[in-house]
Structure formats: C-alpha cells, structure tokens
Scaffold this motif. Structure first.
Motif, PDB file in Angstrom:
ATOM      1  N   LEU A 127      25.901 -59.126  14.579  1.00  0.00           N
ATOM      2  CA  LEU A 127      26.560 -60.226  15.270  1.00  0.00           C
ATOM      3  C   LEU A 127      26.881 -59.841  16.712  1.00  0.00           C
ATOM      4  N   ALA A 128      27.300 -58.597  16.919  1.00  0.00           N
ATOM      5  CA  ALA A 128      27.609 -58.138  18.276  1.00  0.00           C
ATOM      6  C   ALA A 128      26.375 -58.222  19.162  1.00  0.00           C
ATOM      7  N   ARG A 129      25.226 -57.829  18.625  1.00  0.00           N
ATOM      8  CA  ARG A 129      23.988 -57.874  19.406  1.00  0.00           C
ATOM      9  C   ARG A 129      23.555 -59.318  19.665  1.00  0.00           C
ATOM     10  N   ARG A 130      23.607 -60.152  18.636  1.00  0.00           N
ATOM     11  CA  ARG A 130      23.140 -61.535  18.777  1.00  0.00           C
ATOM     12  C   ARG A 130      24.034 -62.354  19.704  1.00  0.00           C
ATOM     13  N   LEU A 131      25.314 -62.053  19.714  1.00  0.00           N
ATOM     14  CA  LEU A 131      26.232 -62.753  20.603  1.00  0.00           C
ATOM     15  C   LEU A 131      26.160 -62.235  22.037  1.00  0.00           C
ATOM     16  N   GLY A 132      25.582 -61.037  22.204  1.00  0.00           N
ATOM     17  CA  GLY A 132      25.592 -60.413  23.520  1.00  0.00           C
ATOM     18  C   GLY A 132      26.988 -59.953  23.895  1.00  0.00           C
ATOM     19  N   ALA A 133      27.734 -59.446  22.904  1.00  0.00           N
ATOM     20  CA  ALA A 133      29.114 -59.024  23.145  1.00  0.00           C
ATOM     21  C   ALA A 133      29.174 -57.872  24.131  1.00  0.00           C
ATOM     22  N   ASN A 134      30.267 -57.835  24.877  1.00  0.00           N
ATOM     23  CA  ASN A 134      30.494 -56.748  25.831  1.00  0.00           C
ATOM     24  C   ASN A 134      31.374 -55.660  25.250  1.00  0.00           C
ATOM     25  N   LEU A 135      31.976 -55.936  24.091  1.00  0.00           N
ATOM     26  CA  LEU A 135      32.844 -54.966  23.432  1.00  0.00           C
ATOM     27  C   LEU A 135      32.979 -55.358  21.968  1.00  0.00           C
ATOM     28  N   PHE A 136      32.970 -54.356  21.090  1.00  0.00           N
ATOM     29  CA  PHE A 136      33.100 -54.573  19.648  1.00  0.00           C
ATOM     30  C   PHE A 136      34.260 -53.722  19.150  1.00  0.00           C
ATOM     31  N   ILE A 137      35.250 -54.363  18.518  1.00  0.00           N
ATOM     32  CA  ILE A 137      36.424 -53.654  17.988  1.00  0.00           C
ATOM     33  C   ILE A 137      36.532 -53.942  16.501  1.00  0.00           C
ATOM     34  N   SER A 138      36.354 -52.909  15.679  1.00  0.00           N
ATOM     35  CA  SER A 138      36.491 -53.045  14.231  1.00  0.00           C
ATOM     36  C   SER A 138      37.867 -52.521  13.826  1.00  0.00           C
ATOM     37  N   ILE A 139      38.620 -53.308  13.081  1.00  0.00           N
ATOM     38  CA  ILE A 139      40.006 -52.984  12.744  1.00  0.00           C
ATOM     39  C   ILE A 139      40.117 -52.632  11.269  1.00  0.00           C
ATOM     40  N   HIS A 140      40.758 -51.508  10.989  1.00  0.00           N
ATOM     41  CA  HIS A 140      40.887 -51.009   9.623  1.00  0.00           C
ATOM     42  C   HIS A 140      42.279 -50.416   9.403  1.00  0.00           C
ATOM     43  N   ALA A 141      42.525 -49.933   8.199  1.00  0.00           N
ATOM     44  CA  ALA A 141      43.735 -49.181   7.856  1.00  0.00           C
ATOM     45  C   ALA A 141      43.324 -48.093   6.875  1.00  0.00           C
ATOM     46  N   ASP A 142      43.775 -46.886   7.100  1.00  0.00           N
ATOM     47  CA  ASP A 142      43.333 -45.741   6.313  1.00  0.00           C
ATOM     48  C   ASP A 142      44.220 -45.545   5.085  1.00  0.00           C
ATOM     49  N   SER A 143      43.825 -44.582   4.251  1.00  0.00           N
ATOM     50  CA  SER A 143      44.623 -44.205   3.080  1.00  0.00           C
ATOM     51  C   SER A 143      44.569 -42.703   2.900  1.00  0.00           C
ATOM     52  N   ALA A 144      45.713 -42.129   2.569  1.00  0.00           N
ATOM     53  CA  ALA A 144      45.780 -40.696   2.289  1.00  0.00           C
ATOM     54  C   ALA A 144      46.026 -40.448   0.816  1.00  0.00           C
ATOM     55  N   GLY A 145      45.718 -41.429  -0.021  1.00  0.00           N
ATOM     56  CA  GLY A 145      45.887 -41.267  -1.464  1.00  0.00           C
ATOM     57  C   GLY A 145      47.347 -41.110  -1.850  1.00  0.00           C
ATOM     58  N   GLU A 146      47.630 -40.048  -2.562  1.00  0.00           N
ATOM     59  CA  GLU A 146      48.991 -39.802  -3.042  1.00  0.00           C
ATOM     60  C   GLU A 146      49.906 -39.245  -1.955  1.00  0.00           C
ATOM     61  N   LYS A 147      49.348 -38.874  -0.814  1.00  0.00           N
ATOM     62  CA  LYS A 147      50.150 -38.310   0.287  1.00  0.00           C
ATOM     63  C   LYS A 147      50.758 -39.449   1.092  1.00  0.00           C
ATOM     64  N   SER A 148      51.852 -39.986   0.589  1.00  0.00           N
ATOM     65  CA  SER A 148      52.445 -41.178   1.191  1.00  0.00           C
ATOM     66  C   SER A 148      53.129 -40.893   2.523  1.00  0.00           C
ATOM     67  N   GLY A 149      53.305 -39.623   2.866  1.00  0.00           N
ATOM     68  CA  GLY A 149      53.991 -39.291   4.116  1.00  0.00           C
ATOM     69  C   GLY A 149      53.081 -39.267   5.322  1.00  0.00           C
ATOM     70  N   VAL A 150      51.768 -39.335   5.119  1.00  0.00           N
ATOM     71  CA  VAL A 150      50.825 -39.296   6.231  1.00  0.00           C
ATOM     72  C   VAL A 150      50.899 -40.608   7.000  1.00  0.00           C
ATOM     73  N   THR A 151      50.954 -40.519   8.337  1.00  0.00           N
ATOM     74  CA  THR A 151      51.111 -41.709   9.156  1.00  0.00           C
ATOM     75  C   THR A 151      50.351 -41.564  10.461  1.00  0.00           C
ATOM     76  N   GLY A 152      50.183 -42.672  11.166  1.00  0.00           N
ATOM     77  CA  GLY A 152      49.595 -42.621  12.500  1.00  0.00           C
ATOM     78  C   GLY A 152      48.235 -43.277  12.601  1.00  0.00           C
ATOM     79  N   ALA A 153      48.015 -43.952  13.731  1.00  0.00           N
ATOM     80  CA  ALA A 153      46.741 -44.611  14.003  1.00  0.00           C
ATOM     81  C   ALA A 153      45.730 -43.617  14.564  1.00  0.00           C
ATOM     82  N   SER A 154      44.465 -43.999  14.542  1.00  0.00           N
ATOM     83  CA  SER A 154      43.398 -43.202  15.149  1.00  0.00           C
ATOM     84  C   SER A 154      42.291 -44.151  15.573  1.00  0.00           C
TER      85      SER A 154
END
Length: 289
Positions: A127-154
């Motif tokens: 879709l990015a190629r067909r639209l001729g986009a100038n920028l592509f941003i994919s948004i997600h959220a990670d998981s550390a499994g049972e380690k619930s104290g892990v935090t922070g974006a990347s």
C-alpha cells in the motif's frame, strides 16, 4: 460378587447402553477429529489487490503523504496482556495520530486499516508503494511475557542484521503474522526479499534512521523509551523500497501500567503530539534538503 463378574459388568455396561440408545434412534455426540479445531480465515484471491485506503487532508497531491499502519488485526490479535490486545491499542494510537495530523493540516494521511481488518505484512508495505507514500509508520506494542516490569518504547528500522538477539526474536514473531495454521500465505521469494532489503537500505535507510532519531529526541520527557530505544531487524512490514519506514513499539502490553496508559485518552494524545511533531520536522528537513 466375584472380581470376574465385576469386570464383565464394567466391560459390557457401556456396550449395552450404546446399543440401547441406537435401538431407540438416539446418538451420543462425539467430536469430529480434524474438524472444528482449525482456524479458518477468508482470504482474498491471490491475484486480487486490496483497495487503496482513503487519503485525508489536503487535496493537493504535492503535499507529503504519511501512511499509518496499526499492527495486526482480525484473527491476529498480536500481543495480549493486562486485559488488552495489541491490535486494539495500535489502532487507537494510529487513529489519534491521524486525527492530529489532519487537524494541524498541510500533510496528507492514510491508514492501512481503520477497523479490525487482517492484512498481510506484504499488503501493508505494498500500500505504501502504490500510494506513493513519503513515510510509513507501523505502530505496535511489545510483550515481555511473564516479566511484567519491563517497560519503554522502541523504534525499529530495516536491516538484514538484527541489532540484538531481542530484535531478531521480535522480528521473527512479527513476520509470523503472515502465517495461518503454520502455513505462510504472504511470503515473497527469498531472492526478491533480499533484493528489496538491499534496495530499501540503499535508498531509504538514511531517511528511516533520521525519522527514528527525531522521534526519540522529540519524545524526551513525554514518552518513556526502553534503554535501547533504536533497534533494527529484517521486518517484513518495512520492506517498501523508496519509502522511509519505521516500526514504533509504543510500549509493553505485558506491563499493566503501561498498557493502561497506551489505552487511555491521555496516553494516545501524548503519542499523537510527539509523533505528529516528528512527522512535520522530518518533512520540513526533507523539503529543505
């Protein structure tokens, strides 16, 4: 009663019971092995391209276009934790960013999905190629499994070589999104894949890295980043050649506090403010160069 008689009773009672039910036209429901236990997903014809999404903002085609991609969707929930699904959090953040950019004006915006729709990674970058986009941003959220104290974006950019073991594992999980019942339905030929990675690195890597660095700078004091905020890996969704592309891991859904923040109106607004500002600075630099 002797042990032998007891054994005969145990053995023949079920046979007699089933025979009696059969004689009266009754049956006992039994599972259909190999059926009803397989996830079935309706997929479009392989030769059929998905339709182009709506473009919001100015009608002037000379204005820069950013394609926002909420990760996962449909039968693929992504990471699950603290009562939240990654696909839902990602869609909320993506819509907040779209609305912020449209409100401020001057930039065209499109989204790969605006509802709970399943898209292959290859369809997203296509879709990015067909639209001729100038920028592509994919948004997600990670998981550390049972380690619930892990935090922070990347924030990830494309690379043949993963920046760390964690980045490689993350890429393997994300790239598996094109598999249904263990079978890949969206894989490219390996030779083509390598060519796309090489082209993307040569032509757009500097732009992708510049955007990633800008995002980290603009988020200072607003969004908490992981101690290793800049990462790279062979992520299938970032393979659009000629389109600077990043994957933003907004935080860890396995951390209840962080998941609630990402799902809140305040958290979405903070994300949208930072990313919209980053987008504008990026395009201003691109036009000045």
């Amino acid at each position: 009663m002797s042990l032998r008689i007891q054994l005969w009773i145990v053995f023949f009672t079920p046979v007699i019971l089933i025979g009696a039910l059969y004689a009266f036209g009754l049956t006992i429901p039994v599972p259909h092995f190999g059926r009803d236990y397989v996830l079935r997903v309706a997929l479009p014809d392989a030769a059929e391209q998905i339709g182009l999404p709506e473009i919001y903002g100015p009608k002037d085609a000379s204005r820069p276009l950013v394609l926002i991609d909420p990760g996962h969707g449909g039968h693929d929930p992504g990471a699950i934790g603290a009562g939240f699904k990654e696909k839902t959090l990602a869609l909320g953040l993506a819509k907040a960013l779209k609305d912020k950019l449209v409100e401020e004006g001057g930039i065209r915006v499109a989204m790969t999905r605006e509802d709970d729709t399943y898209l292959l990674p290859a369809e997203r970058d296509d879709l990015a190629r067909r639209l001729g986009a100038n920028l592509f941003i994919s948004i997600h959220a990670d998981s550390a499994g049972e380690k619930s104290g892990v935090t922070g974006a990347s924030i990830y950019t494309l690379s043949n070589t993963a920046s760390s073991e964690a980045a490689a594992l993350f890429a393997a999980r994300e790239n598996a999104a094109d598999q249904i019942n263990g079978v890949s339905v969206g894989a490219r030929e390996e030779g083509v894949e390598n060519i796309l990675v090489e082209l993307s690195q040569r032509r757009t890597q500097s732009g992708s890295v510049e955007f990633a660095n800008l995002a980290i700078r603009e988020a200072e004091g607003v969004i908490r980043f992981h101690p290793q905020p800049r990462r790279s890996a062979a992520l299938a969704v970032l393979r659009a050649p000629d389109v600077p592309s990043v994957l933003f891991e907004s935080g860890f859904i396995s951390n209840p506090e962080e998941a609630r923040r990402l799902a809140s109106a305040e958290g979405r607004a903070q994300f949208a403010d930072v990313m919209a500002r980053t987008v504008r600075i990026f395009f201003a630099r691109q036009s000045a160069g």
